[in-house]
Design a protein around this motif. Structure first.
Motif, mmCIF file in Angstrom:
data_model
loop_
_atom_site.group_PDB
_atom_site.id
_atom_site.type_symbol
_atom_site.label_atom_id
_atom_site.label_comp_id
_atom_site.label_asym_id
_atom_site.label_seq_id
_atom_site.Cartn_x
_atom_site.Cartn_y
_atom_site.Cartn_z
ATOM 1 N N ILE A 598 0.839 -1.204 0.000
ATOM 2 C CA ILE A 598 0.000 0.000 0.000
ATOM 3 C C ILE A 598 0.871 1.250 0.000
ATOM 4 C CG2 ILE A 598 -1.682 1.327 1.314
ATOM 5 C CD1 ILE A 598 -2.865 -1.062 -0.075
ATOM 6 N N LEU A 599 1.883 1.271 0.854
ATOM 7 C CA LEU A 599 2.731 2.460 0.958
ATOM 8 C C LEU A 599 3.472 2.735 -0.353
ATOM 9 C CD1 LEU A 599 4.192 2.021 4.574
ATOM 10 C CD2 LEU A 599 2.429 3.627 3.836
ATOM 11 N N ARG A 600 3.911 1.682 -0.991
ATOM 12 C CA ARG A 600 4.624 1.892 -2.255
ATOM 13 C C ARG A 600 3.666 2.338 -3.360
ATOM 14 N NH1 ARG A 600 8.770 -3.272 -1.572
ATOM 15 N NH2 ARG A 600 10.271 -2.133 -0.267
ATOM 16 N N GLU A 601 2.430 1.879 -3.312
ATOM 17 C CA GLU A 601 1.443 2.385 -4.253
ATOM 18 C C GLU A 601 1.195 3.878 -4.040
ATOM 19 O OE1 GLU A 601 -2.168 0.230 -4.160
ATOM 20 O OE2 GLU A 601 -1.329 -1.596 -5.048
ATOM 21 N N LEU A 679 -2.491 3.993 14.929
ATOM 22 C CA LEU A 679 -3.258 3.485 13.800
ATOM 23 C C LEU A 679 -3.762 2.108 14.204
ATOM 24 C CD1 LEU A 679 -4.136 3.972 10.861
ATOM 25 C CD2 LEU A 679 -2.024 2.862 10.126
ATOM 26 N N TYR A 680 -5.083 1.956 14.230
ATOM 27 C CA TYR A 680 -5.677 0.754 14.810
ATOM 28 C C TYR A 680 -6.048 -0.253 13.724
ATOM 29 C CZ TYR A 680 -5.887 3.649 18.933
ATOM 30 O OH TYR A 680 -5.554 4.454 19.980
ATOM 31 N N LYS A 681 -5.731 -1.494 13.991
ATOM 32 C CA LYS A 681 -6.040 -2.588 13.074
ATOM 33 C C LYS A 681 -7.502 -3.004 13.246
ATOM 34 C CE LYS A 681 -1.302 -4.368 13.450
ATOM 35 N NZ LYS A 681 -0.461 -5.497 13.907
ATOM 36 N N ALA A 687 -7.603 4.363 5.455
ATOM 37 C CA ALA A 687 -7.195 4.748 6.808
ATOM 38 C C ALA A 687 -5.680 4.919 6.893
ATOM 39 C CB ALA A 687 -7.665 3.703 7.810
ATOM 40 N N LEU A 688 -4.960 4.002 6.270
ATOM 41 C CA LEU A 688 -3.502 4.081 6.287
ATOM 42 C C LEU A 688 -3.016 5.338 5.568
ATOM 43 C CD1 LEU A 688 -0.827 2.709 7.018
ATOM 44 C CD2 LEU A 688 -0.963 1.463 4.850
ATOM 45 N N GLU A 689 -3.598 5.624 4.410
ATOM 46 C CA GLU A 689 -3.185 6.797 3.645
ATOM 47 C C GLU A 689 -3.447 8.081 4.430
ATOM 48 O OE1 GLU A 689 -4.099 8.966 -0.679
ATOM 49 O OE2 GLU A 689 -5.205 7.163 -0.067
ATOM 50 N N GLN A 690 -4.635 8.210 4.991
ATOM 51 C CA GLN A 690 -4.995 9.432 5.717
ATOM 52 C C GLN A 690 -4.120 9.633 6.955
ATOM 53 O OE1 GLN A 690 -9.187 9.204 6.537
ATOM 54 N NE2 GLN A 690 -9.749 9.111 4.363
ATOM 55 N N VAL A 692 -1.073 8.343 7.670
ATOM 56 C CA VAL A 692 0.329 8.604 7.344
ATOM 57 C C VAL A 692 0.498 10.039 6.854
ATOM 58 C CG1 VAL A 692 2.176 8.026 5.728
ATOM 59 C CG2 VAL A 692 0.926 6.200 6.892
ATOM 60 N N ARG A 693 -0.425 10.480 5.983
ATOM 61 C CA ARG A 693 -0.334 11.844 5.470
ATOM 62 C C ARG A 693 -0.501 12.865 6.610
ATOM 63 N NH1 ARG A 693 -0.557 13.647 0.424
ATOM 64 N NH2 ARG A 693 -1.274 11.607 -0.312
ATOM 65 N N ALA A 694 -1.435 12.572 7.541
ATOM 66 C CA ALA A 694 -1.669 13.499 8.650
ATOM 67 C C ALA A 694 -0.446 13.620 9.546
ATOM 68 C CB ALA A 694 -2.879 13.040 9.461
ATOM 69 N N VAL A 695 0.210 12.487 9.813
ATOM 70 C CA VAL A 695 1.380 12.523 10.694
ATOM 71 C C VAL A 695 2.539 13.251 10.003
ATOM 72 C CG1 VAL A 695 3.109 11.113 11.855
ATOM 73 C CG2 VAL A 695 0.705 10.445 11.947
ATOM 74 N N LEU A 696 2.739 12.985 8.737
ATOM 75 C CA LEU A 696 3.820 13.661 8.018
ATOM 76 C C LEU A 696 3.567 15.163 7.872
ATOM 77 C CD1 LEU A 696 4.560 11.041 5.206
ATOM 78 C CD2 LEU A 696 6.050 11.645 7.129
#
Length: 700
Positions: A598-601, A679-681, A687-690, A692-696
């Protein structure tokens, strides 16, 4: 002014009663000399000091002086006698308050024993002063001419009369003044009445003038006087025992006054002394026995209450241990299941995206199959959330809430869910405090309770949701360790349904326990509510009886004042030629592979490691700048919190984002900064995209 008036009224009342008592005793003694063998004013004076305080001593002195002056004329002797009576009451009251426990002296055997010693001393003061005045000692300076043998023979009956009055009158009056019946109870009242009536009957029979006239010696009948005080001591208490003894003393005095009884002047003086000693020997041991029996009953009652509370505490502890054990198991299962769901949902999402460009019929069939599988995975995710909520590990997002607004906002949905046969009544308290809770979870909890109530009212009924402010005190919170004293918002959900039995109530919060038919419920509704409320630092209680409906009460901590949600300033990360580098640390291979893809995409540069040591080795060997550490909180060896500290030590500008299947409340044993993002499983692409972007993009 009111206080001064009260003081004057009190002194006047004590002085008036004491005056008439002294005057009556003196007049009666002038007609029947044997009546002076006991001196009731001595007992009344001590009662007045114990109940009214030392200030009534002035009233006693004044009343004694006036009464003596009226009978014998004003003189030095009247003043000295009054001073002796007042000092006897003052000394007795002072010693009782200081040494014997004051008004509570008659509540314990040791207190009564001390009171007897004090009475002996106080009566000696009154007898010594009174007899000295009568003999003119001190006024004419003839002390060296006193016949001390004669003085002693006159002093002892005087002292014994004062002692008998103090020992038999004072306890009865003090106990009736301080130990009044607090409620009407017919059975004890009837038994007390029977004791008093028996004491009167035995007293009349044993000390009656007619009994003396018809029998050569009535002394053996006096043994009957022992029975009523013992009865009162064993069955009632010190108050009834002292009263029964006082009734017997009254009949003994009546016999003395009206006929040739033991206290009459035409009988030997030793008879009077023996009768007083006999009455004291009945009253005092009986009073001690009564105090001991009452103390034993109090101890047994306290012991029973303690055993009952201990039993309840054991049951609560066993239940809490049981729920905690079930919670740990369900939490662990749900956590592992979340890892599996992350892989399942993630790969279904990837497959769905790959099929978007295809339009052939086989692709459409695959798309439908993937959609069905996704819906099944989403239902599985919901079940894991229920399990985590029960185990208090469901991630919550608490916010300041207006409970009234939230409940009214649910009203339309609740009415549709309840149906036409059930009436919904919402009663919101005015000025309701704000509470801190997760609004989504609270709505789900209220809906769960409403659905359960609907199922319990198959023939229709009424559902009432009420709110109000509550303050839970320390006494209540001591019974429930999870609560802290303070303000709470109370939410009550009541129905008129079938109710529940005690056996069902004991298991109602267990996961998968249900009384519904197979296929009509999972048994997770109330367990989810229980977990949510417990995790929110609140409490849930259920009151129900078969046929009388059910009331579920939720207590949520109230917020002081009007809380405001904190706003976090954010900035968009500046576009850079180089993509941000993310260091991913996850011990589960399938989860790690999915997240990497996902992250690489999303066009991030990804470094991956399966544990903390490998991650630190990547940083040290490759000399790379890490923009974000994305790590599972629970790792083999060094945990996620410790890894974050090591990464920060090497690269202070690196941001940190944790992944976990637990909530922040469940991670207290790991050194995790409260500012670190979670980030909760199970993870989804969005959810992962949002996150990660928010933290960065966060402002430092």
């Amino acid at each position: 002014m009111a206080r001064a008036l009260k003081f004057v009224i009190q002194l006047s009342a004590v002085g008036t009663m004491y005056f008439f008592l002294v005057h009556f005793s003196l007049e009666l003694g002038s007609v029947y000399p044997g009546a002076t063998a006991i001196w009731p004013p001595a007992g009344f004076a001590l009662v007045a000091v114990l109940l009214g305080g030392y200030r009534v001593v002035l009233a006693i002195f004044a009343a004694a002086y006036v009464a003596t002056a009226v009978s014998f004329g004003p003189s030095y002797a009247a003043a000295a006698t009054a001073a002796g009576n007042a000092f006897e009451a003052f000394a007795g009251g002072l010693l009782v308050n200081w040494w014997a426990g004051g008004r509570n002296a008659f509540a314990a055997p040791t207190g009564i024993a001390k009171f007897v010693l004090i009475a002996i001393f106080a009566a000696a003061i009154g007898a010594s002063v009174g007899l000295s005045v009568n003999l003119g000692l001190g006024a004419s300076g003839r002390i060296e001419q006193i016949d001390w043998e004669k003085f002693a023979s006159m002093w002892f009956p005087w002292w014994l009369g004062d002692l008998a009055a103090v020992l038999m009158i004072t306890p009865a009056l003090v106990l009736w003044a301080t130990d009044r019946p607090r409620s009407f109870d017919l059975r004890p009242l009837l038994e007390s009445t029977a004791i008093f009536a028996t004491a009167g009957a035995f007293g009349a029979f044993a000390f009656s003038p007619w009994t003396t006239a018809s029998m050569p010696s009535a002394a053996p009948l006096a043994i009957l006087a022992v029975l009523p005080p013992i009865w009162a001591a064993l069955r009632c208490g010190p108050r009834e025992t002292a009263t029964a003894a006082l009734i017997l003393l009254g009949f003994a005095a009546w016999r003395t006054i009206l006929a040739g009884g033991p206290l009459a002047p035409n009988v030997r003086e030793e008879s009077s002394t023996l009768l007083l000693i006999f009455m004291i020997s009945i009253a005092t041991p009986s009073l001690i026995l009564a105090a001991d029996a009452a103390q034993r009953r109090r101890t047994e009652r306290i012991l029973r209450d303690t055993r009952k509370e201990l039993g309840q505490a054991r049951e609560q502890f066993a239940q809490s241990q049981k729920m905690e054990a079930v919670g740990q198991v369900t939490g662990g299962v749900a956590h592992d299941f979340n890892n599996l769901l992350t892989v399942i949902v993630g790969n279904l999402d990837i497959a769905q995206r790959h099929l978007e460009s295809l339009t052939e019929a086989p692709a459409e069939r695959l798309r439908r199959a993937i959609n069905n599988a996704t819906r099944g995975a989403e239902r599985a995710t919901t079940i894991t959330k229920h399990l985590l909520a029960f185990s208090r590990k469901q991630p919550l997002d608490p916010k300041p809430l207006n409970i009234n607004r939230l409940v009214h906002g649910l009203s339309d949905f609740l009415r549709r869910s309840l149906g036409e046969t059930i009436t919904l009544d919402i009663i919101g308290a005015d000025g309701l405090w704000q509470a801190e809770a997760d609004p989504v979870q609270l709505e789900a909890a209220i809906l769960n309770l409403a659905v359960n109530a609907r199922d319990a009212m198959a023939a229709g009924g009424k559902l009432t949701i009420a709110t109000k402010n509550s303050f839970l005190d320390e006494k209540y919170c001591q019974q429930h360790d999870e609560l802290a004293p303070g303000p709470y918002v109370q939410i009550s959900v009541s129905d008129t349904g079938a109710g529940m039995s005690k056996d069902i109530l004991e298991r109602v919060f267990e996961p998968f326990f249900t009384t519904k038919k197979a296929g009509q419920g999972t048994g997770l509704g109330l367990s989810q509510v229980y977990g949510f409320v417990s995790q929110s630092s609140g409490r849930i209680e259920i009151d129900s009886e078969p046929g009388k409906g059910t009331t579920v009460t939720i207590y949520l901590p109230a917020l002081p004042g009007n809380a405001r949600e904190e706003q976090t300033a954010e900035r968009e990360i500046a576009d850079a030629d180089a993509a941000p580098t993310i260091l991913l640390v996850e011990d589960d291979h399938d989860v790690r592979a999915y997240v990497v893809e996902i992250l690489r995409e999303l066009h991030y540069r990804v470094l991956e490691a399966h544990d903390a040591d490998s991650a630190l080795g990547l940083i040290d060997r490759n000399d790379v700048r890490v923009d974000l550490l994305l790590a599972d909180l629970v790792l083999p060896g060094m945990n996620g919190g410790q890894l974050a500290e090591e990464v920060k030590a090497r690269q202070p500008k690196a941001r940190v984002l944790f992944m976990t299947g637990y909530s922040r409340d469940a991670t207290f044993q790991w050194p995790v900064d409260a500012d670190i993002e979670m980030l909760y499983k199970p993870l989804t692409r969005d959810a992962l995209e949002q996150k990660v972007r928010a933290v960065l993009n966060q402002v430092r």
